[in-house]
Motif scaffolding. Sequence first.
Motif, PDB file in Angstrom:
ATOM      1  N   GLY A  90       0.820  -1.201   0.000  1.00  0.00           N
ATOM      2  CA  GLY A  90       0.000   0.000   0.000  1.00  0.00           C
ATOM      3  C   GLY A  90       0.854   1.251   0.000  1.00  0.00           C
ATOM      4  N   SER A 120       0.975   5.743  -1.335  1.00  0.00           N
ATOM      5  CA  SER A 120       0.170   6.921  -1.634  1.00  0.00           C
ATOM      6  C   SER A 120       0.917   7.787  -2.644  1.00  0.00           C
ATOM      7  N   ASP A 169       0.802   3.633   3.782  1.00  0.00           N
ATOM      8  CA  ASP A 169      -0.332   2.740   3.543  1.00  0.00           C
ATOM      9  C   ASP A 169      -1.594   3.371   4.114  1.00  0.00           C
ATOM     10  N   THR A 170      -2.277   4.154   3.293  1.00  0.00           N
ATOM     11  CA  THR A 170      -3.462   4.873   3.755  1.00  0.00           C
ATOM     12  C   THR A 170      -4.622   3.942   4.062  1.00  0.00           C
ATOM     13  N   ALA A 171      -4.603   2.727   3.530  1.00  0.00           N
ATOM     14  CA  ALA A 171      -5.670   1.762   3.815  1.00  0.00           C
ATOM     15  C   ALA A 171      -5.483   1.104   5.176  1.00  0.00           C
ATOM     16  N   ARG A 172      -4.323   1.307   5.789  1.00  0.00           N
ATOM     17  CA  ARG A 172      -4.026   0.672   7.071  1.00  0.00           C
ATOM     18  C   ARG A 172      -3.507   1.713   8.062  1.00  0.00           C
ATOM     19  N   ASP A 177      -3.749  -6.763   8.748  1.00  0.00           N
ATOM     20  CA  ASP A 177      -4.873  -7.535   8.221  1.00  0.00           C
ATOM     21  C   ASP A 177      -5.239  -8.694   9.139  1.00  0.00           C
ATOM     22  N   ASP A 203      -8.386  -3.036  14.930  1.00  0.00           N
ATOM     23  CA  ASP A 203      -7.846  -2.135  13.916  1.00  0.00           C
ATOM     24  C   ASP A 203      -6.539  -1.522  14.395  1.00  0.00           C
TER      25      ASP A 203
END
Length: 636
Positions: free
Chosen positions: A203, A205, A215-218, A264, A273
């Motif tokens: 991930g 950006s 990693d903006t998704a995490r 994950d 999270d």
Amino acid sequence: MVAVGLQAGIASAAPEPGGSPVDRGELPAKVTPAERAALIAEAEDRGPDTAEALNLHSKTELRVKDVVQNRDGSTHTRYERTWSGLPVLGGGIIVHRTPDGAIDGVDKATEASVKVPTTQAPASQKPATPKARNSKAPRKVIWAAEGEPVLAWEKVVGGTQEDGTPSELHVITDAKTGEKLYEYQAVHNGTGNSMYSGQVQIGTSGSSGSYRMDDTARGGHTTRDSDNGNAVYTDADDVWGTGSPSNGQTAAVDAHYGAALTWDYYQEVHGRDGIRGDGVGASSRVHYGNAYVNAFWQDSCFCMTYGDGRNNQHPLTSIDVAAHEMTHGVTSHTAGLVYSGESGGLNEATSDIFAAAVEFHANNSEDVGDYLIGEKIDIRGDGTPLRYMDRPSRDGVSLDYWEPGAGNQDVHYSSGIANHFFYLLSEGSGQKVVNGVSYDSPTYDDQPVTGIGIGKAEQIWFKALSEKMHANESFADARADTLEAAGELYGQDSPEQLAVAHAWAAVNVGDRPGDPGDPGDPGDAFENADDVSIPDAGSAVTSSITVSGLSGNAPSDLKVGVDIKHSYRGDLVIDLLAPDGTAYRLKNSGWDSADNVQETYTVDASSESANGTWKLRVRDVYSYDTGYIDSWKLTF
């Protein structure tokens, strides 16, 4: 976001038949960061009412450290205590509430009352502020982790450890006498695999010409270059590294990928999270030092740091090392297992346990799931792993089984006890091949253990870690907490709960299960779990158990299980008193540097009537150390 080659498979653990968590209500719920913040705020708001309900002194304030919500709506809130505004070290409280908010149970790290004058510290006893880099001025605290709570000073000494790892050594001293009470290291060391995870997707950006390892998704997890002022890695075409350690980006790719897999795993398997459960990513730093053969986690920077290994050719940045280091952070923000003594061994084992779990969950064909730690980095130069979970002593130093003094071992070696337990719980004893790797796991009593699968074992360990364990957890405490967790997840007396008891007994912690109604001990068991304080160098105290409903005399192999919390077990003389007053010596005083007494003694009591009032008599014969009878049990 552009792929670097093919996507590596990420698969959730397959469901296993039978033994499903009871109504699945005891599994953690998946909550958003906003929902978690609301849970914490609610727990903070009712902190004063909770303190009053628990009959805590008016000078006590409860501060929320973590909240776990299960799928049925029940919650488990971990509180830290203050007394007159001072932190109470070792005073943690876990409050369990039903879905409607009613208190359903309370676990306290200490049952001792905190009533400590806060002005008794002579100025001469205040430690000087250490001169070392990153040291902090001493702070006044209440020390409640061992014995009677006392006013103390906590200082943090910076600098470096012998191998070049940064040091954050916490030293606790008595505010009245200046005596050192405890110390522990807050920079958690560990090692893992090399960078060989194959071609992976990571991930990032940014846009063409200006990409970042962010990693903006995490949670915005970043990976940084220690050789370049810890700057976030950037790249023009979003194709990173070459697979060779000669390319500086390669280690960063593995660290970033490992962090993503770990994120994950905790989210998909445990509903958490990120490290703190708040949706915020940490950071990774690679290329630390010169040929530095280690990796470490620091709460102070909320980051993992990795060396480049032997000859700067074996970066410690693969899947299990990332999971190991991030799990130190998870542990810090849940049970807070102190990095010293038996709790330190449990801390290290927790990181190894979830390193293995993440590796299995990732399902990466280049780095398959296994129960070996550091099998690819060649840290010794002979191709052998750093640690073995199936038989920890294969490394020459780790413990396969609990023994008196285990808490005095290096935490990386005492971790073998819980590592071995987890392997046995997952896979069972004896010879086995898993994912092409051969294992041969022995047991302390030469009796077999049948595994329940890593999917169930990881749920049991995480539930115990996040909802039940305390900072100064012992291996005996961990046994009790995992038994309770297994019972809540899969049912009392379930095969899973019995397997937990079998696996702990197989590493010499507790007894084998016998009677299905008693997963911990065979035969008829009678227990007293009321705490009894043991005065320092004072008169003997007793704790009683009244036995009834049996016929005839006691057996020739009467089992006496003793759990005494004490800061120096060598001070203690312990006797079993039969109903007629006959004394059976269980333990003499003498030199024994370990703390606590967690033993099962065997007594020939065949001349005694089984029914009647039996007593455990304990006397502390020397000065300076204190403790209490936590519980004891008779098994006929």
